[in-house]
Design a protein around this motif. Structure first.
Motif, PDB file in Angstrom:
ATOM      1  N   GLU A  97       0.939  -1.246  -0.025  1.00 53.36           N
ATOM      2  CA  GLU A  97       0.056  -0.069  -0.047  1.00 53.36           C
ATOM      3  C   GLU A  97       0.903   1.226  -0.115  1.00 53.36           C
ATOM      4  O   GLU A  97       1.964   1.284   0.529  1.00 53.36           O
ATOM      5  CB  GLU A  97      -0.796   0.041   1.267  1.00 53.36           C
ATOM      6  N   VAL A  98       0.479   2.290  -0.583  1.00 57.72           N
ATOM      7  CA  VAL A  98       1.080   3.549  -0.870  1.00 57.72           C
ATOM      8  C   VAL A  98       1.742   4.178   0.525  1.00 57.72           C
ATOM      9  O   VAL A  98       2.837   4.473   0.692  1.00 57.72           O
ATOM     10  CB  VAL A  98       0.386   4.606  -1.479  1.00 57.72           C
ATOM     11  N   GLU A  99       0.934   3.941   1.549  1.00 58.32           N
ATOM     12  CA  GLU A  99       1.554   4.491   3.011  1.00 58.32           C
ATOM     13  C   GLU A  99       2.529   3.876   3.530  1.00 58.32           C
ATOM     14  O   GLU A  99       3.618   4.432   4.199  1.00 58.32           O
ATOM     15  CB  GLU A  99       0.334   4.288   4.078  1.00 58.32           C
ATOM     16  N   ARG A 104       9.952   7.470   0.431  1.00 57.44           N
ATOM     17  CA  ARG A 104      10.804   7.199  -0.567  1.00 57.44           C
ATOM     18  C   ARG A 104      10.351   7.917  -1.986  1.00 57.44           C
ATOM     19  O   ARG A 104       9.399   8.367  -1.967  1.00 57.44           O
ATOM     20  CB  ARG A 104      10.380   5.671  -0.800  1.00 57.44           C
ATOM     21  N   LYS A 105      11.423   7.861  -2.598  1.00 55.05           N
ATOM     22  CA  LYS A 105      11.080   8.586  -4.185  1.00 55.05           C
ATOM     23  C   LYS A 105      11.352   7.334  -5.139  1.00 55.05           C
ATOM     24  O   LYS A 105      12.177   6.627  -5.376  1.00 55.05           O
ATOM     25  CB  LYS A 105      12.483   9.531  -4.223  1.00 55.05           C
ATOM     26  N   MET A 106      10.053   7.142  -5.911  1.00 53.81           N
ATOM     27  CA  MET A 106       9.890   6.100  -6.798  1.00 53.81           C
ATOM     28  C   MET A 106       9.108   6.821  -7.733  1.00 53.81           C
ATOM     29  O   MET A 106       8.012   7.492  -7.645  1.00 53.81           O
ATOM     30  CB  MET A 106       9.392   4.806  -6.396  1.00 53.81           C
ATOM     31  N   THR A 145      12.144  10.876 -10.852  1.00 46.43           N
ATOM     32  CA  THR A 145      11.046  10.481  -9.894  1.00 46.43           C
ATOM     33  C   THR A 145       9.896  11.543  -9.627  1.00 46.43           C
ATOM     34  O   THR A 145       8.629  11.122  -9.507  1.00 46.43           O
ATOM     35  CB  THR A 145      11.506  10.065  -8.654  1.00 46.43           C
ATOM     36  N   ASP A 146      10.203  12.654  -9.879  1.00 47.97           N
ATOM     37  CA  ASP A 146       9.064  13.862  -9.781  1.00 47.97           C
ATOM     38  C   ASP A 146       8.385  13.943 -11.077  1.00 47.97           C
ATOM     39  O   ASP A 146       7.443  14.819 -11.065  1.00 47.97           O
ATOM     40  CB  ASP A 146       9.763  14.879  -9.206  1.00 47.97           C
ATOM     41  N   ARG A 147       8.913  13.356 -12.144  1.00 50.03           N
ATOM     42  CA  ARG A 147       8.525  13.705 -13.504  1.00 50.03           C
ATOM     43  C   ARG A 147       7.710  12.659 -14.167  1.00 50.03           C
ATOM     44  O   ARG A 147       7.211  12.680 -15.325  1.00 50.03           O
ATOM     45  CB  ARG A 147       9.495  14.132 -14.273  1.00 50.03           C
TER      46      ARG A 147
END
Length: 212
Positions: A97-99, A104-106, A145-147
Motif C-alpha cells: 500500500e502507498v502509505e 521514498r522516491k519512486m 521520480t518527480d516527472r
C-alpha cells in the motif's frame, strides 16, 4: 573494466536454424521494461546472423538501431498518440500500500499519487496497483521520480487533461499534446545505453568501428 561490467552475464545462444535458443541478461526478458527497448531487442538479435563478415554483420545490426533512434529523434513521427504511448510507457506494480512507501522516491509512487489526484483516493486503497507511466520533461530540473505521470491522463477529456498536466508539470501554458510533454532526451538516453551494451562496446572489443 567498465566494458566488462556492462557485458557481464549477457549472452544469446542461437540454434542452427537461426532461432534463439537462450537469452540471458537482456531487457527483452524483464517485466515492466519499455516496450521500445523490448521491441528493439526482439528485432536486433537475428541481425547478428546477417552478413558475410564481422563488419557486414554490425552494419545490419546498426540499421535496426538507427531506425529506432530515428523514431525518438523525430518525436514519433508517423505514430499516433496511442501507439507512441504504448511504445515508451513503463509498467510498475505497487507491491504494498502507498502509505508503506512513506519517505521514498519512486516513479511508481509519484504515478500512484497522481492517479489518486486524478481519479480519486480509492485508487490507493489496496496494494498491487498497476502504474503505467511516462516521464515528462517538466518541471525543468526536477529528478526523474518527480516527472512521472500516468498515461491514463492522456485519455481524459481535453480540459481535464490540460488541468492536471499544468498542475503536475507546473507549466500553465501546456496544451496537453503528448509530444510536448515527453522527455525525449530521457528516452534517447535509455535507448543509447542499450545500444552501447549490445552493439557499440562489443564492436569495439572486436576492433570494429562504431557502426551506429
Amino acid at each position: 573494466t567498465e566494458e566488462g561490467r556492462l557485458l557481464k552475464k549477457r549472452y544469446a545462444v542461437f540454434n542452427h536454424d537461426g532461432s534463439l535458443a537462450e537469452l540471458k541478461g537482456f531487457e527483452l526478458k524483464r517485466r515492466g521494461e519499455l516496450s521500445l527497448i523490448k521491441t528493439f531487442q526482439s528485432e536486433i538479435f537475428e541481425q547478428f546472423l546477417q552478413g558475410d563478415s564481422l563488419e557486414a554483420c554490425y552494419t545490419s545490426v546498426a540499421n535496426i538501431a538507427n531506425q529506432w533512434l530515428d523514431v525518438l529523434d523525430t518525436h514519433g513521427a508517423g505514430l499516433d498518440d496511442e501507439d507512441l504511448l504504448d511504445l515508451i510507457s513503463e509498467n510498475r506494480a505497487m507491491s504494498r500500500e502507498v502509505e508503506q512507501y512513506e519517505g521514498r522516491k519512486m516513479t511508481s509512487l509519484t504515478t500512484a499519487r497522481r492517479l489518486a489526484d486524478f481519479l480519486g483516493d480509492d485508487m490507493l486503497a489496496d496494494k498491487g496497483l498497476q502504474c503505467k507511466l511516462v516521464i515528462a520533461s517538466r518541471p525543468r530540473g526536477a529528478p526523474v521520480t518527480d516527472r512521472a505521470i500516468p498515461t491514463a491522463i492522456f485519455a481524459a477529456e481535453p480540459a481535464v487533461k490540460r488541468h492536471y498536466l499544468r498542475k503536475w508539470l507546473r507549466d500553465p501554458n501546456l496544451d496537453g499534446d503528448v509530444r510536448e510533454v515527453l522527455d525525449w532526451g530521457y528516452y534517447r538516453e535509455r535507448l543509447d545505453g542499450v545500444i552501447r551494451k549490445i552493439i557499440t562496446i562489443p564492436a569495439a572489443l572486436q576492433r570494429v568501428a562504431n557502426p551506429v
